[in-house]
Design an enzyme around this catalytic site. Structure first.
Site, short mmCIF file in Angstrom:
data_model
loop_
_atom_site.label_atom_id
_atom_site.label_comp_id
_atom_site.label_asym_id
_atom_site.label_seq_id
_atom_site.Cartn_x
_atom_site.Cartn_y
_atom_site.Cartn_z
N PRO A 76 0.79 -1.22 0.00
CA PRO A 76 0.00 0.00 0.00
C PRO A 76 0.83 1.28 0.00
O PRO A 76 1.91 1.36 0.57
CB PRO A 76 -0.83 -0.10 1.28
CG PRO A 76 -0.09 -1.04 2.16
CD PRO A 76 0.60 -2.00 1.23
N ASN A 77 0.28 2.24 -0.68
CA ASN A 77 0.78 3.61 -0.77
C ASN A 77 2.01 3.77 -1.66
O ASN A 77 2.43 4.89 -1.92
CB ASN A 77 1.04 4.22 0.62
CG ASN A 77 -0.24 4.31 1.41
OD1 ASN A 77 -1.24 4.80 0.91
ND2 ASN A 77 -0.23 3.81 2.63
N ARG A 83 4.09 11.10 -2.03
CA ARG A 83 4.03 10.78 -0.59
C ARG A 83 5.39 10.98 0.06
O ARG A 83 6.37 10.37 -0.34
CB ARG A 83 3.60 9.33 -0.42
CG ARG A 83 3.58 8.90 1.02
CD ARG A 83 3.17 7.44 1.15
NE ARG A 83 3.27 7.08 2.56
CZ ARG A 83 3.83 5.97 2.99
NH1 ARG A 83 4.34 5.12 2.14
NH2 ARG A 83 3.88 5.72 4.28
N TYR A 134 10.92 9.28 0.80
CA TYR A 134 10.90 8.39 -0.36
C TYR A 134 11.47 9.02 -1.64
O TYR A 134 11.59 8.33 -2.64
CB TYR A 134 9.47 7.91 -0.62
CG TYR A 134 8.92 7.13 0.54
CD1 TYR A 134 9.36 5.83 0.79
CD2 TYR A 134 7.99 7.68 1.42
CE1 TYR A 134 8.88 5.11 1.86
CE2 TYR A 134 7.51 6.95 2.50
CZ TYR A 134 7.96 5.68 2.71
OH TYR A 134 7.50 4.96 3.78
N ASN A 174 8.14 -5.46 -1.31
CA ASN A 174 8.09 -4.35 -0.38
C ASN A 174 6.66 -4.35 0.17
O ASN A 174 5.75 -3.82 -0.46
CB ASN A 174 8.40 -3.02 -1.07
CG ASN A 174 8.43 -1.87 -0.09
OD1 ASN A 174 7.86 -1.96 1.00
ND2 ASN A 174 9.07 -0.79 -0.46
N ALA A 180 3.17 -0.94 4.54
CA ALA A 180 2.50 -0.98 5.85
C ALA A 180 2.08 -2.38 6.26
O ALA A 180 1.99 -2.68 7.45
CB ALA A 180 1.30 -0.05 5.85
N GLU A 193 12.75 -9.36 1.05
CA GLU A 193 11.97 -8.22 1.56
C GLU A 193 12.79 -6.95 1.35
O GLU A 193 13.98 -6.92 1.69
CB GLU A 193 11.68 -8.42 3.05
CG GLU A 193 10.92 -7.27 3.69
CD GLU A 193 10.74 -7.46 5.19
OE1 GLU A 193 9.92 -6.73 5.76
OE2 GLU A 193 11.44 -8.30 5.80
N HIS A 210 12.73 -2.54 1.65
CA HIS A 210 12.09 -1.29 2.08
C HIS A 210 12.93 -0.13 1.58
O HIS A 210 14.16 -0.14 1.73
CB HIS A 210 11.96 -1.24 3.61
CG HIS A 210 11.05 -2.29 4.13
ND1 HIS A 210 9.68 -2.16 4.11
CD2 HIS A 210 11.31 -3.51 4.66
CE1 HIS A 210 9.14 -3.25 4.61
NE2 HIS A 210 10.11 -4.08 4.95
N ARG A 240 12.71 4.64 11.92
CA ARG A 240 11.48 5.43 11.86
C ARG A 240 10.64 5.23 13.12
O ARG A 240 11.16 4.87 14.17
CB ARG A 240 10.73 5.07 10.58
CG ARG A 240 11.57 5.45 9.34
CD ARG A 240 10.87 5.29 8.05
NE ARG A 240 9.66 6.10 8.00
CZ ARG A 240 8.69 5.90 7.12
NH1 ARG A 240 8.78 4.94 6.23
NH2 ARG A 240 7.62 6.65 7.13
#
Length: 153
Positions: free
Chosen positions: A15-16, A23, A28, A79, A82, A106, A108, A115
């Site tokens: 998502p996103n 965003r 990012y 990725n 969330a 995985e 990111h 964070r």
């Protein structure tokens, strides 16, 4: 699974990530999902793979893509965004990948450990073949290279 058996890698984004470039550019950057798609396609070609880059805000759709990858024996760069922190459904699907020795890396873009506290826990990391964080889009290149190397061994 051997390198000679694999022609495709799927890159699954949660998502996103369709909002890349808009965003939180301070985290990012300004690159978009289309930029990521182009880069991953090129990096894959350099390694001899066809790369299929996907993104969805739907947990169910992401899980279906993982099931498809298992059925087709396709390595995954993921990725989970969330979904990383709470999606046990996604974790269960990811476990099916690694249970049959298909590489799942995985990735990111940012470093979740640097964070907010809720981002520090991943339900995917313990299942993944490996994890790459905080390297921006370059992390996807590293993930594709990792899959290539894993398949060579």
């Amino acid at each position: 699974m051997k390198r000679s058996e694999v022609t495709k890698i799927v890159v699954v984004n949660g998502p996103n990530l369709g909002r890349l470039g808009v965003r939180e550019p301070e985290i990012y950057g300004s690159d978009t999902l289309d930029n990521l798609r182009t880069a991953c396609t090129q990096w894959g070609e350099e390694l001899g793979f066809k790369v299929d880059v996907r993104q969805s805000d739907s947990e169910a759709e992401v899980i279906q893509w993982i099931h498809q990858a298992v059925d087709e024996k396709t390595p995954i760069v993921m990725n989970p965004a969330a979904f990383t922190h709470y999606s046990y459904g996604l974790a269960d699907a990811a476990a099916q990948v690694t249970d049959v020795d298909i590489p799942l890396i995985e990735v990111h873009i940012s470093n979740p450990a640097a964070r907010e506290s809720f981002r520090k826990h991943s339900v995917i990391s313990p299942i993944a073949t490996g994890t790459i964080t905080g390297m921006g889009f370059y992390g996807y290149k590293l993930a594709l290279e990792a899959i290539s190397n894993i398949l060579e061994d």
